[in-house]
Design an enzyme around this catalytic site. Sequence first.
Site, PDB file in Angstrom:
ATOM      1  N   HIS A 159      46.718 -26.033  50.939  1.00 36.82           N
ATOM      2  CA  HIS A 159      47.413 -25.615  49.709  1.00 36.82           C
ATOM      3  C   HIS A 159      48.711 -24.852  50.005  1.00 36.82           C
ATOM      4  O   HIS A 159      49.495 -24.592  49.085  1.00 36.82           O
ATOM      5  CB  HIS A 159      46.507 -24.732  48.846  1.00 36.82           C
ATOM      6  N   ASP A 195      39.808 -33.359  51.460  1.00 30.77           N
ATOM      7  CA  ASP A 195      39.269 -32.188  50.766  1.00 30.77           C
ATOM      8  C   ASP A 195      39.120 -32.523  49.277  1.00 30.77           C
ATOM      9  O   ASP A 195      39.867 -33.348  48.750  1.00 30.77           O
ATOM     10  CB  ASP A 195      40.230 -31.010  50.956  1.00 30.77           C
ATOM     11  N   HIS A 197      40.042 -30.839  46.852  1.00 31.18           N
ATOM     12  CA  HIS A 197      41.234 -30.415  46.114  1.00 31.18           C
ATOM     13  C   HIS A 197      42.500 -31.056  46.697  1.00 31.18           C
ATOM     14  O   HIS A 197      42.600 -31.256  47.904  1.00 31.18           O
ATOM     15  CB  HIS A 197      41.361 -28.893  46.170  1.00 31.18           C
ATOM     16  N   ASP A 284      34.139 -30.013  50.715  1.00 35.10           N
ATOM     17  CA  ASP A 284      33.745 -29.571  49.369  1.00 35.10           C
ATOM     18  C   ASP A 284      33.575 -30.763  48.426  1.00 35.10           C
ATOM     19  O   ASP A 284      33.344 -30.596  47.234  1.00 35.10           O
ATOM     20  CB  ASP A 284      34.730 -28.536  48.792  1.00 35.10           C
TER      21      ASP A 284
END
Lengths: 343, 343
Positions: A159, A195, A197, A284
């Site tokens: 991120h 991931d 996200h 995740d």
Amino acid sequence: MKVVHSPLHARHDGGKELHRGELVPCFEMPSRADFILQALRREGFAVGGPREFPLESLLRVHDAGFVEFLRTAHAEWRAVGKEGFMLPSGFPARSLRRDHIPAGINGKMGYYAFDASTPIVEGTWDAALAAAHCALTAAAHVVEGERGAYALCRPPGHHAGHAVYGGYCFLNNAALAAQYLRDHGKKRVAVLDVDYHHGNGTQDIFWERSDVLFVSIHGTPETEYPYFLGYADERGAGEGEGYTRNFPLPRGTAWAEYVTALDAALDTVGGFAPDALVVSLGVDTYEGDPISAFKLETRHYPLMGERLARLGIPTVFVQEGGYAVEDLGSNVAGVLKGFLARG
Amino acid sequence: MKVVHSPLHARHDGGKELHRGELVPCFEMPSRADFILQALRREGFAVGGPREFPLESLLRVHDAGFVEFLRTAHAEWRAVGKEGFMLPSGFPARSLRRDHIPAGINGKMGYYAFDASTPIVEGTWDAALAAAHCALTAAAHVVEGERGAYALCRPPGHHAGHAVYGGYCFLNNAALAAQYLRDHGKKRVAVLDVDYHHGNGTQDIFWERSDVLFVSIHGTPETEYPYFLGYADERGAGEGEGYTRNFPLPRGTAWAEYVTALDAALDTVGGFAPDALVVSLGVDTYEGDPISAFKLETRHYPLMGERLARLGIPTVFVQEGGYAVEDLGSNVAGVLKGFLARG
Ligand SMILES: [Zn+2]
Ligand SMILES: [Zn+2]
């Protein structure tokens, strides 16, 4: 496969985040790395520490002012009499200026951040720098001829953009690894982000470049963090036009549908014919993850690893998210074993 | 002078904000309005309720999608099984997109917000709407011939822009009052913002307009919230070029220096020769304010009121900030009495 790990990750601890109206210890907690390390040791992986790299390595993908902010932020916070963890109280969001960096620490923190869930504590810089060194070391192993290497990075990195932090991430470990590969003879490098996200930071860093392909499979930003990047219409700009590819998927996606997107993403990577691959390995996507909503099961991670191996490209695995702490180890080990099984 | 107040303000209660590493009840709390009301009653001011206004009144200064978001946000939050207060977890800050509104409530909330200190609770909309009606009613009093009127608005409004909320503000009460004056025969309207914090929302709303002058005296955004607007070089754009004026002052400013900026601001207002004035009356410039850093004393507020009266312009006072709860009443009453003393 060599595993690179630093105990310094544990210095990034003690921050809290807001969850369902309560301040709770961050889901991104030190035990995550401990569980992964245990599982990999149990499976017989050789674990080594990171090498040292000059600060300039970071500036290959990050803004110098941003790196200096991260390095000095908590000291500056303490210098004005504050203590504990730092969270920003205002952001240069819609209708506000982005062209001026405030002088005070609160404003500066808001300038460089994009959420209020990524606390900086006294040891954050040490941990983030160690994680970056783990990723660079794993990239060096691949440059030196290894078929694969794994960096147990904590805090995660995908991120973090050229000059922004958020989503538990400070320095972009995967981007640093990709740039290291570029700087050491690999002409074309692909980053595949699996991931849950979207890897908004990695996309930001390589947005206008055609020498690094960025491909991401993730929960749709329509409903999932980080909300403001990761849509299918984002494909890069300028020189980089066509070298960013996003595969957003709805909440509840299970392996049967996931694998279709994964195969399309792998086709895209294969079509680019990279000399090296970086995998932003968040687990995740797991059905037991407390903050995510895909339905992958532990038995699917070796299948993911096998598919990655089929590309036949030297691969650096960089740890990203995954918050079902006790199951992290088996899921990560599953991917790596799946990769190795396909010789 | 007529005072306009609604008990509905009390429905905006129960939210928390992060302060020095702890979640605490918001400094912007219901008792603020109670203390002000008590003090004004004690001083003999006549208190009345707000009139009703059609929803379209809000759309004269706010975006329709934004108003609809505020109106339905907490119901949408409850509809997905959540409860308690709402705070956003990610913002369209630097490096992220601002051109797409996410479908889910978390992303939508982040899209419309610019901080994580402005919780929305079940009663927020009722309270914000009532505060807007108080401001519109006070403006109506002035249109109908009163020399001055005071709207006891809570929640405050000056940080709320055309389509953003933050800084404890949802609907921009002062901007609504100014627009009402414009829509009812006042050709030129000035807004003077004396809250400790820059009125970024009001500036945003009138940025490109020459019929509404916006002048603000406030703690410098270099160190003070909202950090990303309120610098001296912001002077409006297009038609509005020259019709925004900011007077940022350093932390620790006391009356002696404050009054120099106040007089310069009043000169600017006077030079514009407005037909009506709206004062965004924050009293967080007070030396006892727990979140601000100017050093005005209770005895200075009547002096401020007198100086405002010297302009000789019909004036709508709109309550903004002020968090030294027990002293709010005397400070607000001081301004209004000073204004009235100069006949
Ligand atoms: Zn993740
Ligand atoms: Zn204020």
